[in-house]
Scaffold this motif. Structure first.
Motif, short mmCIF file in Angstrom:
data_model
loop_
_atom_site.label_atom_id
_atom_site.label_comp_id
_atom_site.label_asym_id
_atom_site.label_seq_id
_atom_site.Cartn_x
_atom_site.Cartn_y
_atom_site.Cartn_z
N ILE A 54 0.93 -1.08 0.06
CA ILE A 54 0.12 -0.09 0.05
C ILE A 54 1.03 1.16 0.07
O ILE A 54 1.68 1.45 0.97
N HIS A 55 0.68 2.00 -0.98
CA HIS A 55 1.69 3.24 -1.14
C HIS A 55 0.68 4.59 -1.07
O HIS A 55 1.19 5.66 -1.45
N VAL A 56 -0.60 4.29 -1.14
CA VAL A 56 -1.44 5.68 -1.07
C VAL A 56 -1.92 5.78 0.53
O VAL A 56 -2.55 4.70 0.91
N GLY A 57 -2.31 6.82 1.17
CA GLY A 57 -2.89 6.87 2.25
C GLY A 57 -3.57 8.18 2.53
O GLY A 57 -3.91 8.95 1.40
N GLY A 58 -4.45 8.15 3.53
CA GLY A 58 -5.14 9.49 3.86
C GLY A 58 -6.53 9.67 3.13
O GLY A 58 -7.15 8.71 2.57
N PRO A 59 -6.99 10.77 2.68
CA PRO A 59 -8.00 11.18 2.09
C PRO A 59 -8.04 10.56 0.73
O PRO A 59 -8.98 9.98 0.10
N THR A 60 -6.85 10.47 0.08
CA THR A 60 -6.74 9.72 -1.40
C THR A 60 -7.41 8.28 -1.34
O THR A 60 -7.84 7.96 -2.00
N LEU A 61 -7.03 7.46 -0.35
CA LEU A 61 -7.20 6.13 -0.26
C LEU A 61 -8.81 6.13 0.07
O LEU A 61 -9.30 5.03 -0.38
N ALA A 62 -9.35 6.69 0.75
CA ALA A 62 -10.74 6.90 1.26
C ALA A 62 -11.50 7.15 0.16
O ALA A 62 -12.60 6.52 -0.23
N ALA A 63 -11.16 8.26 -0.99
CA ALA A 63 -11.75 8.61 -2.29
C ALA A 63 -11.67 7.33 -3.11
O ALA A 63 -12.64 7.01 -3.80
N TYR A 64 -10.48 6.65 -3.04
CA TYR A 64 -10.72 5.59 -3.94
C TYR A 64 -11.43 4.49 -3.24
O TYR A 64 -12.14 3.55 -4.12
N GLY A 65 -11.66 4.28 -2.09
CA GLY A 65 -12.67 3.37 -1.65
C GLY A 65 -13.89 3.69 -2.04
O GLY A 65 -14.77 2.64 -2.48
N VAL A 66 -14.31 4.93 -2.33
CA VAL A 66 -15.76 5.19 -2.82
C VAL A 66 -15.77 4.96 -4.12
O VAL A 66 -16.76 4.41 -4.74
N LEU A 67 -14.80 5.25 -5.03
CA LEU A 67 -14.55 4.99 -6.58
C LEU A 67 -14.66 3.64 -6.83
O LEU A 67 -15.61 3.32 -7.56
N VAL A 68 -14.11 2.69 -6.22
CA VAL A 68 -14.12 1.13 -6.35
C VAL A 68 -15.46 0.81 -6.23
O VAL A 68 -15.86 -0.02 -6.99
#
Length: 267
Positions: A114-128
């Motif tokens: 895992i190389h992405v963290g914080g708000p970006t990872l949360a946004a990706y969670g919504v996206l996927v």
């Protein structure tokens, strides 16, 4: 459009069937719907100058709108939402309890980390989640039903080929041609296994979860192309190929049993 009563056998090789006059042309046209939404929202995200997290949320909004449209199309078709696969899965034992699908996600998580963290990872969670709902609704739901009017084989192979080929749209986003072609091949294989799972289990939910989990791990790893990630992808592809062969054997056996039952019923 020819209305017909869908054959609904939970966990069987039959599910929603949407007979149309030109099924292949209809399947191609319907498969373009999520691609148009993705292209439009991708352009909007780039033009907005949003952050990586903001861009992911914009894409998620487009995917969610496309999924909602897909559900509306399902409701307007001759089949029920349940027969499309919005129901509890069956025959999980024949699908090895989905363990091979889960294994592919674990392989990628271990190989690239895992190389992405914080708000970006949360946004990706919504996206996927939005992308998985969108693409499975259209490809393993609607397109599969349209092509199933010809045969189960046409539905499984045709929907997976369309899923793979339409990933060429990533070239419009500036992706390298070689990487895009590899993604097409991988997407077709993923689509093949996903379609087989939907036909075998009678449900979209397992493949929606698998699709979302795979994409999330890919995004979390930063879509890296290092040696570890490359090895991981190779192992995951081998696992998918083996899984596809296993599912094919179960589907052939299931189809033979159901065909025999239909002949007995006719007599």
């Amino acid at each position: 459009m020819t209305a017909a009563t869908p054959t609904v056998t939970p966990g069987g090789s039959h599910g929603a069937t949407w007979p149309l006059r030109h099924p292949w042309l209809a399947a191609i046209a319907l498969a373009l719907a999520p691609v148009v939404f993705t292209a439009g929202t991708s352009a909007a995200a780039q033009l907005s100058g949003a952050t990586e997290a903001g861009g992911a949320l914009i894409l998620a909004g487009g995917a969610a709108a496309s999924a909602a449209l897909g559900l509306a199309v399902m409701r307007r078709s001759p089949a029920t939402l349940s027969s499309y696969g919005l129901r509890q899965p069956a025959r999980l034992r024949a699908a090895l309890w989905l363990a091979p699908a889960a294994l592919t996600v674990l392989i990628m998580l271990v190989s690239q980390g895992i190389h992405v963290g914080g708000p970006t990872l949360a946004a990706y969670g919504v996206l996927v989640v939005a992308v998985a709902l969108n693409e499975e609704t259209w490809f393993r739901g609607i397109v599969l039903a349209v092509l199933r009017a010809r045969s189960v084989r046409s539905a499984v192979v045709g929907s997976s080929v369309l899923f793979g080929v339409l990933h060429l749209a990533n070239l419009a986003g500036g992706e390298d041609a070689g990487a895009a072609i590899l993604q097409v091949v991988f997407a077709a294989l993923f689509g093949l296994v996903a379609a087989q799972l939907v036909v075998l289990t009678g449900s979209l939910w397992p493949v929606i979860v698998w699709h979302a989990a795979w994409n999330f791990v890919s995004f979390a790893g930063g879509n890296t192309t290092g040696p570890g990630a490359t090895v991981g992808i190779g192992i995951a592809i081998a696992a998918m190929l083996a899984y596809a062969l296993l599912l094919r054997r179960h589907l052939l056996a299931l189809t033979r049993v159901e065909t025999s039952d239909e002949h007995v019923a006719v007599r």
